[in-house]
Scaffold this active site. Sequence first.
Site, PDB file in Angstrom:
ATOM      1  N   MET A 323      33.915  11.320  78.585  1.00  0.00           N
ATOM      2  CA  MET A 323      33.677  11.170  77.156  1.00  0.00           C
ATOM      3  C   MET A 323      33.312   9.735  76.794  1.00  0.00           C
ATOM      4  O   MET A 323      32.317   9.472  76.119  1.00  0.00           O
ATOM      5  CB  MET A 323      34.910  11.629  76.371  1.00  0.00           C
ATOM      6  CG  MET A 323      34.741  11.554  74.862  1.00  0.00           C
ATOM      7  SD  MET A 323      33.372  12.553  74.234  1.00  0.00           S
ATOM      8  CE  MET A 323      34.106  14.188  74.321  1.00  0.00           C
ATOM      9  N   VAL A 396      43.447   8.001  77.993  1.00  0.00           N
ATOM     10  CA  VAL A 396      44.359   9.129  78.165  1.00  0.00           C
ATOM     11  C   VAL A 396      45.108   9.434  76.870  1.00  0.00           C
ATOM     12  O   VAL A 396      45.416   8.532  76.080  1.00  0.00           O
ATOM     13  CB  VAL A 396      45.360   8.815  79.312  1.00  0.00           C
ATOM     14  CG1 VAL A 396      46.236   7.617  78.950  1.00  0.00           C
ATOM     15  CG2 VAL A 396      46.215  10.019  79.666  1.00  0.00           C
ATOM     16  N   GLU A 397      45.392  10.721  76.629  1.00  0.00           N
ATOM     17  CA  GLU A 397      46.051  11.169  75.397  1.00  0.00           C
ATOM     18  C   GLU A 397      47.567  10.964  75.489  1.00  0.00           C
ATOM     19  O   GLU A 397      48.340  11.934  75.479  1.00  0.00           O
ATOM     20  CB  GLU A 397      45.724  12.636  75.133  1.00  0.00           C
ATOM     21  CG  GLU A 397      44.287  12.898  74.695  1.00  0.00           C
ATOM     22  CD  GLU A 397      44.027  12.485  73.242  1.00  0.00           C
ATOM     23  OE1 GLU A 397      44.151  13.318  72.346  1.00  0.00           O
ATOM     24  OE2 GLU A 397      43.698  11.303  73.026  1.00  0.00           O
ATOM     25  N   LYS A 402      48.179   4.398  73.784  1.00  0.00           N
ATOM     26  CA  LYS A 402      47.214   4.112  72.713  1.00  0.00           C
ATOM     27  C   LYS A 402      47.787   3.079  71.729  1.00  0.00           C
ATOM     28  O   LYS A 402      47.070   2.185  71.265  1.00  0.00           O
ATOM     29  CB  LYS A 402      46.852   5.402  71.971  1.00  0.00           C
ATOM     30  CG  LYS A 402      45.981   6.366  72.767  1.00  0.00           C
ATOM     31  CD  LYS A 402      45.606   7.574  71.920  1.00  0.00           C
ATOM     32  CE  LYS A 402      44.912   8.663  72.743  1.00  0.00           C
ATOM     33  NZ  LYS A 402      43.548   8.324  73.132  1.00  0.00           N
ATOM     34  N   SER A 424      41.855  13.666  70.268  1.00  0.00           N
ATOM     35  CA  SER A 424      41.605  15.033  69.801  1.00  0.00           C
ATOM     36  C   SER A 424      42.909  15.743  69.446  1.00  0.00           C
ATOM     37  O   SER A 424      42.883  16.871  68.963  1.00  0.00           O
ATOM     38  CB  SER A 424      40.880  15.837  70.889  1.00  0.00           C
ATOM     39  OG  SER A 424      41.666  15.888  72.068  1.00  0.00           O
ATOM     40  N   HIS A 445      35.862  11.446  66.412  1.00  0.00           N
ATOM     41  CA  HIS A 445      36.054  12.510  67.395  1.00  0.00           C
ATOM     42  C   HIS A 445      34.705  13.100  67.785  1.00  0.00           C
ATOM     43  O   HIS A 445      34.098  13.855  67.028  1.00  0.00           O
ATOM     44  CB  HIS A 445      36.974  13.592  66.831  1.00  0.00           C
ATOM     45  CG  HIS A 445      37.293  14.661  67.818  1.00  0.00           C
ATOM     46  ND1 HIS A 445      37.380  15.993  67.491  1.00  0.00           N
ATOM     47  CD2 HIS A 445      37.532  14.597  69.152  1.00  0.00           C
ATOM     48  CE1 HIS A 445      37.656  16.696  68.559  1.00  0.00           C
ATOM     49  NE2 HIS A 445      37.752  15.875  69.584  1.00  0.00           N
ATOM     50  N   ASN A 448      31.837  17.249  73.449  1.00  0.00           N
ATOM     51  CA  ASN A 448      31.187  17.255  74.751  1.00  0.00           C
ATOM     52  C   ASN A 448      30.256  18.466  74.890  1.00  0.00           C
ATOM     53  O   ASN A 448      30.667  19.573  74.553  1.00  0.00           O
ATOM     54  CB  ASN A 448      32.279  17.311  75.840  1.00  0.00           C
ATOM     55  CG  ASN A 448      31.771  16.876  77.188  1.00  0.00           C
ATOM     56  OD1 ASN A 448      30.718  16.265  77.308  1.00  0.00           O
ATOM     57  ND2 ASN A 448      32.522  17.211  78.222  1.00  0.00           N
ATOM     58  N   GLU A 457      33.419  14.087  64.081  1.00  0.00           N
ATOM     59  CA  GLU A 457      34.438  14.137  63.031  1.00  0.00           C
ATOM     60  C   GLU A 457      34.952  12.725  62.763  1.00  0.00           C
ATOM     61  O   GLU A 457      35.425  12.040  63.680  1.00  0.00           O
ATOM     62  CB  GLU A 457      35.600  15.052  63.458  1.00  0.00           C
ATOM     63  CG  GLU A 457      35.213  16.526  63.450  1.00  0.00           C
ATOM     64  CD  GLU A 457      36.327  17.432  63.926  1.00  0.00           C
ATOM     65  OE1 GLU A 457      36.584  18.456  63.274  1.00  0.00           O
ATOM     66  OE2 GLU A 457      36.961  17.117  64.960  1.00  0.00           O
ATOM     67  N   ASN A 495      38.178  21.909  66.406  1.00  0.00           N
ATOM     68  CA  ASN A 495      39.071  22.481  67.411  1.00  0.00           C
ATOM     69  C   ASN A 495      40.050  23.477  66.782  1.00  0.00           C
ATOM     70  O   ASN A 495      40.400  24.493  67.384  1.00  0.00           O
ATOM     71  CB  ASN A 495      39.851  21.380  68.128  1.00  0.00           C
ATOM     72  CG  ASN A 495      38.999  20.685  69.172  1.00  0.00           C
ATOM     73  OD1 ASN A 495      37.902  21.128  69.491  1.00  0.00           O
ATOM     74  ND2 ASN A 495      39.498  19.579  69.693  1.00  0.00           N
TER      75      ASN A 495
END
Length: 665
Positions: A323, A396-397, A402, A424, A445, A448, A457, A495
């Site tokens: 991404m 990474v989420e 973050k 996301s 956002h 892909n 978004e 989503n």
Amino acid sequence: MPTTLPDLKDWTFTVDFEGIAWAVFDREGESMNSLGRRPTEELDRIVKAVEDAKAGEIKGLVLMSGKESSFVAGADIREFEGFDTEEKIKEVVKETLALLDRIERLPVPVVAAIHGYCLGGGLELVLACDWRIADREEGTRLGFPEVKLGIFPGLHGTVRSLAAAGPLDAMTAMLTGKMLRPGAARAMGFVDQLVPTRHNLRWAARKAVLQKRRSKGASWWKKLMLRQPARGLLAKQMRAKTAAKVREEHYPAPFRLIDLFERYGDDPVRMKRAETEMFAPLMASETSRNLRRVFALSEMLKDSAPKDGFKPRKVHVIGAGTMGADIAAWCVVSGMQASLQDLDEAQIGKALKRAKGLFKKRLRGKTAIDSAVARLIADPEGKHIKHADVIIEAIVEKLDVKQTLFAELEKKAKAGAVLATNTSSLRLEDIAKPLADPGRLVGLHFFNPVAQLPLVEVVRGEGTREEEVDKACAFVTAINKLPLITKSCPGFLVNRVLAPYMMEAVRLYQDGQPREKIDQAALKFGMPMGPMELMDMVGLDICNKVGEELDISPSSAGKTDNVLATLVKQGKLGKKTGEGFYVWVDGKPKREEAEYSAAELQRLGRELIKPLLDEADRALADGVVESADHVDAGVIFGTGFAPFRGGPLHYRRSEAANTSDKEAA
């Protein structure tokens, strides 16, 4: 004769000392030129002035634009809604057809000097001229986008394009709706002459008039293909290629255009009559109305961005995974400089190599590609952070990771730079907590594949300042994407709405419906791809995680035999591992041959799509986006939801209205 015409609002008309008449189109109060009722009426007055001039008073007429970015960007789509019956459409078309015929018959040379967009009705207008000159500037494009609006050229553009370019090039241009660069348009025959810049157009047009230049049209060997049996063979090939891309039941316009060409391609007189007869019902159809609505929705999203103010030039992306790498590469394709940061330098190297493939696809010529490669900068230590106008995190989420990153970025970023996360699933409010100025954080956002999906978004947290949202929207439009402002909430809009649809497909599959039947039902409804194939493309691990986050996965519903979670545990994650719901061979899913009745597929398609429609309604009620139109726009441009249906909420309202009408009848 008078050397000017008074009281023109959208055109200026002057005759110079050499007897050359100059008609400059600069539509009052509009940023782009489009052909509406008043501009057409004024052009009629200009043509009449040339017709009424005594012999020798006018040596030629030049049509130019006074706008920065458009010659004529097509017909004024806002006026289309008043043409709601075939009879009204034919009447309006008849008036404009007569005008173009008069331009074509003028005894003096008529020259079109083209800068900017020359599309649809604009291209039909210049094809009625004797000589067509275009500049080579990057913003100049020609084409017939009508098929994207559910119609085809209806101002005798079908006939004139065949005469100018021959059947293969003309039909390809009309069937694809692609915008052509000036060089390509010249090679086809839509343009007769090229000049370097807009500043050369006036002098070149003057010479063309004085030398009485007239286009020769398509070569004799191209015209041979208008005869049978060549025309029939061409039509057969075109029909097959078109059917491989779209269904006739959903998008009839290209198929009617092929029919028109096959029946009348060698007879301009009959083809002109038939063009209007076939154009009118397409224009009046629900499909065209809905596709025009989709166009209006795209313009609505573009208007979210302020036209003045923030002008981003440099972007810094943190995270060189798929991404992040694709976001950086797309920014470069859009003309920006992008620096790419990652702890893994090898990952950055892979990203740069992959980006070069995108540059070769999207850019023309070695110079442009080399320039793009130079603008994508490997920056493992983040040295370019302090220069960036926009900083995008795509790592990474994990919330703590973050939070730590943004606390550091806030100290290094220059004043006024956009701080954005591509998260996301995490709440912006949580990510922003450690910041001294949490109102600065905004979500961007992407979807892909970044290069293909037009939506981004723009996520507004509870404390995000409106100024930051505006700047984020300006950035999105600067990279030629559509910004959709959403509330910070699980799944945002796209989503959130898409996940129930995919989980419904999993439920149907688990209950015994074949995967091929589920996918065929979605295609029958009008979706661009079946949900089983889509989940394999996205990655089953990602789909399962999204379902769990939104509390709608089969495991969330208490199913112990959760096929999705089972496949994930087995490492069968879809295309990226070679197996998911399908086995993937050479990048394509291996399907079982099966045919199902249209009625079965229609019923299953409605069942499949219902959770998506329900969630779209709930998202609107929850205020995730501003309006029902914004829901429709987000779902169309973010998921590919059947454009010819006008969006999920519009479709549901239309279906309800049709049901009421039937019951009343």
